[in-house]
Structure formats: C-alpha cells, structure tokens
Write a protein that holds these residues in place. Structure first.
Motif, PDB file in Angstrom:
ATOM      1  N   SER A  78       0.810  -1.211   0.000  1.00 46.66           N
ATOM      2  CA  SER A  78       0.000   0.000   0.000  1.00 46.66           C
ATOM      3  C   SER A  78       0.850   1.271   0.000  1.00 46.66           C
ATOM      4  O   SER A  78       0.320   2.375  -0.084  1.00 46.66           O
ATOM      5  CB  SER A  78      -0.929   0.022   1.226  1.00 46.66           C
ATOM      6  N   ARG A  79       2.172   1.120   0.093  1.00 52.02           N
ATOM      7  CA  ARG A  79       3.043   2.299   0.066  1.00 52.02           C
ATOM      8  C   ARG A  79       2.887   3.035  -1.271  1.00 52.02           C
ATOM      9  O   ARG A  79       2.753   2.409  -2.323  1.00 52.02           O
ATOM     10  CB  ARG A  79       4.502   1.893   0.240  1.00 52.02           C
ATOM     11  N   PRO A  80       2.909   4.358  -1.240  1.00 50.06           N
ATOM     12  CA  PRO A  80       2.743   5.123  -2.492  1.00 50.06           C
ATOM     13  C   PRO A  80       3.954   4.970  -3.412  1.00 50.06           C
ATOM     14  O   PRO A  80       5.028   4.528  -2.981  1.00 50.06           O
ATOM     15  CB  PRO A  80       2.602   6.566  -1.994  1.00 50.06           C
ATOM     16  N   ALA A  81       3.755   5.326  -4.661  1.00 48.61           N
ATOM     17  CA  ALA A  81       4.848   5.276  -5.634  1.00 48.61           C
ATOM     18  C   ALA A  81       5.960   6.236  -5.213  1.00 48.61           C
ATOM     19  O   ALA A  81       5.715   7.268  -4.597  1.00 48.61           O
ATOM     20  CB  ALA A  81       4.322   5.648  -7.014  1.00 48.61           C
ATOM     21  N   ASP A  82       7.188   5.857  -5.536  1.00 49.16           N
ATOM     22  CA  ASP A  82       8.326   6.736  -5.256  1.00 49.16           C
ATOM     23  C   ASP A  82       9.266   6.726  -6.460  1.00 49.16           C
ATOM     24  O   ASP A  82       8.950   6.148  -7.496  1.00 49.16           O
ATOM     25  CB  ASP A  82       9.045   6.325  -3.958  1.00 49.16           C
ATOM     26  N   GLU A  83      10.421   7.334  -6.302  1.00 44.41           N
ATOM     27  CA  GLU A  83      11.355   7.462  -7.426  1.00 44.41           C
ATOM     28  C   GLU A  83      11.820   6.107  -7.942  1.00 44.41           C
ATOM     29  O   GLU A  83      11.982   5.909  -9.153  1.00 44.41           O
ATOM     30  CB  GLU A  83      12.571   8.290  -6.982  1.00 44.41           C
ATOM     31  N   ASN A  84      12.042   5.164  -7.043  1.00 48.06           N
ATOM     32  CA  ASN A  84      12.513   3.842  -7.439  1.00 48.06           C
ATOM     33  C   ASN A  84      11.381   2.880  -7.795  1.00 48.06           C
ATOM     34  O   ASN A  84      11.625   1.831  -8.379  1.00 48.06           O
ATOM     35  CB  ASN A  84      13.345   3.222  -6.311  1.00 48.06           C
ATOM     36  N   HIS A  85      10.143   3.225  -7.414  1.00 54.55           N
ATOM     37  CA  HIS A  85       8.989   2.363  -7.687  1.00 54.55           C
ATOM     38  C   HIS A  85       7.854   3.224  -8.254  1.00 54.55           C
ATOM     39  O   HIS A  85       6.874   3.511  -7.550  1.00 54.55           O
ATOM     40  CB  HIS A  85       8.522   1.651  -6.406  1.00 54.55           C
TER      41      HIS A  85
END
Length: 291
Positions: free
Chosen positions: A64-71
């Motif tokens: 459920s973690r939000p999108a980030d630079e690596n994902h």
C-alpha cells in the motif's frame, strides 16, 4: 492503492489472525485429549495459517506504500510474492499432515472421543463463515493475497469435514477402524495441496503480466467511447499490481486536431477512466490519428 480498500483488507487479515490463533489452540487441546490425529492435523494447519496471515498483513501494508522514485508504479507487486510464501506454508502444512498420517495409520491407537465431533461441527461452520467473509473482502479489494488467506479458511473447513467423517466412521465401526481418522487427515493433506495450486496459479499470472482481464478491457473501451473527441480505442494492455490495475491504452482521435487538442483529450480520457473505474492505478494514454 485505495486507502479504504487497504483498511478493509487489513481488517479482514486481523480477523483471520485472531480466528486462526483461537482455533489452533482449541483443535490442539481437543485433538490431544480426544485421541484424534485429524484434529491435531487441523491444529497444525491452523498454526501455519497464523504465520501466513502475518505475511499477508505485512504484504498488504507494504504494497500500500505510495509510488516513489525507485517504484513509479508503487509497491503492489509485493502482494503476489507474499501469496507465494503463503502457498509455501500451505504445502508445508500438507506435507507434515501427510507424513504424520501415514505414520499413524500403521500405529495402533485408541478410538477418538465422541465429543470431538461437536468441536469439529462448530469449527466447520466457523471456518466456512470465515472463508466467505475474507473472500468477499478479497474480491472487493482485488487482493490476491487476501483471497489466498481466504482459501486457508476453506482448506481448514475441508480438513475439518474430512476429520468429522473419519472420526464418525471410527466411532460407528468400532475397534479395527481407528485409522479412519488418520486416513481422513491424509485425504485433507491432498486437498490442501490441490488448493495450493489454485492459489499459486493466479499469483503467477499476475507476476508474469498474463492477460486475464477481458471484462475490464470492455469496461475501459465502453467508458472511453463516452469521452468527447475519442473516436475509438485500439490496443489496451492491463497489468495488475497489488489491488490496482495499470493500463496502457491507444485512443483514436481526429488526425487534423492540434497536438494540444490531442493532449487535452488524453488528459480528459485519463481522468474519466480513473473516475469511472476506481480500481485503476496508472493510466497511460497514447493518441493515434484517425483519418
């Protein structure tokens, strides 16, 4: 991932954890004092279910973690990986149950106690209720790991039914049929292995980006046709990650429109799809000229 869906999935997992922990204790005590290996086998499976539910809980929270630079597409792919681990727990429990059942079949032992049937009857009803409750949440939230957790409940219900039949045969037929209980546990192990495959196969398809979403494609095309400026749609690729579906869609627009007009239509199309189909995650629109 939708926050409401995530919360609902996590709540269902806590329900599974509490239920499995309680049943593992009840089955273990009843199996030992009631001379029933089928109940002890059930307790072993419920114990592994506790650990698998912890894995599902971790997977849901991580995915459920939000999108980030690596994902950039988020962390949803963690969910089917957790499903693989859950299947591993199922296979392990089935192997232990089968091994112990085969050993006990050739070992003389006492008949199970009649009151164990009452315990099993209650367990069967509760486990089927748990399966339906968790599976409903799994479908509502598009969670493969939650559906796998639901199948743990169904597998548990089936092993309990097998134990009920085995104990009933042993009690009705009397001396010489004590091993009916163990044969029931062995049958249950085989059924657990079969269910393991049913859980594993969709998760594998999710990891491999297998196309299994024809109904969703039809919905996407239907909604797209309602957007002003969209003449038709061509390619539509879907891949699932966690509880969301990521879409690559080719839309046909008038070839004589300006780049800005085509760009505005693509944004309107994307916004409309996300509004009408909340299960979608990333939506990438490719504009194609239509002569």
């Amino acid at each position: 991932m939708d926050v409401t869906h995530t919360q609902a999935a996590i709540k269902a997992t806590y329900f599974s954890l509490i239920g499995n922990a309680s049943l593992a204790l009840i089955k273990g005590v009843a199996g030992i004092f009631g001379n029933s290996y089928a109940l002890i086998a059930d307790a072993i499976e419920s114990t592994t279910d506790i650990f698998s539910s912890f894995l599902v809980l971790f997977g849901l929270k991580y995915s459920s973690r939000p999108a980030d630079e690596n994902h950039p597409y988020g962390h949803g792919r963690a969910e089917p990986l957790i499903t693989f681990l859950v299947v591993g727990f199922l296979i392990t429990s089935a192997t232990i149950i089968a091994y112990e059942s085969i050993e006990n079949i050739g070992t003389p032992h006492s008949l199970p106690k009649p009151w164990t049937l009452i315990i099993l009857g209650i367990i069967i009803v509760w486990k089927e209720f748990s399966f339906r409750k968790v599976m409903k949440k799994g479908i509502e939230t598009n969670s493969s790991s939650l559906r796998a957790d639901a199948w743990h409940h169904r597998s548990d219900a089936i092993t309990s039914v097998a134990a009920f039949i085995g104990i009933s045969i042993a009690l009705l037929m009397g001396k010489g049929y004590e091993s009916a209980d163990d044969w029931a546990a062995l049958f249950a192990a085989g059924f657990i292995l079969y269910n393991s495959y049913l859980i594993f196969r969709p998760a594998l398809g999710e990891i491999m980006d297998e196309h299994l979403y024809d109904d969703l494609v039809l919905d996407i095309r239907r909604v797209s046709q309602t957007v002003p400026g969209v003449i038709d749609t061509e390619k539509c690729f879907i891949r699932k990650a966690g509880m969301k579906y990521h879409v690559d869609l080719h839309a046909l627009v008038d070839a004589h429109l300006s780049v800005k007009e085509g760009h505005d239509i693509s944004h309107l199309l994307k916004d409309t799809l996300l509004s009408e189909l909340p299960q979608l995650g990333q939506v990438l629109i490719h504009i194609e000229p239509h002569e």
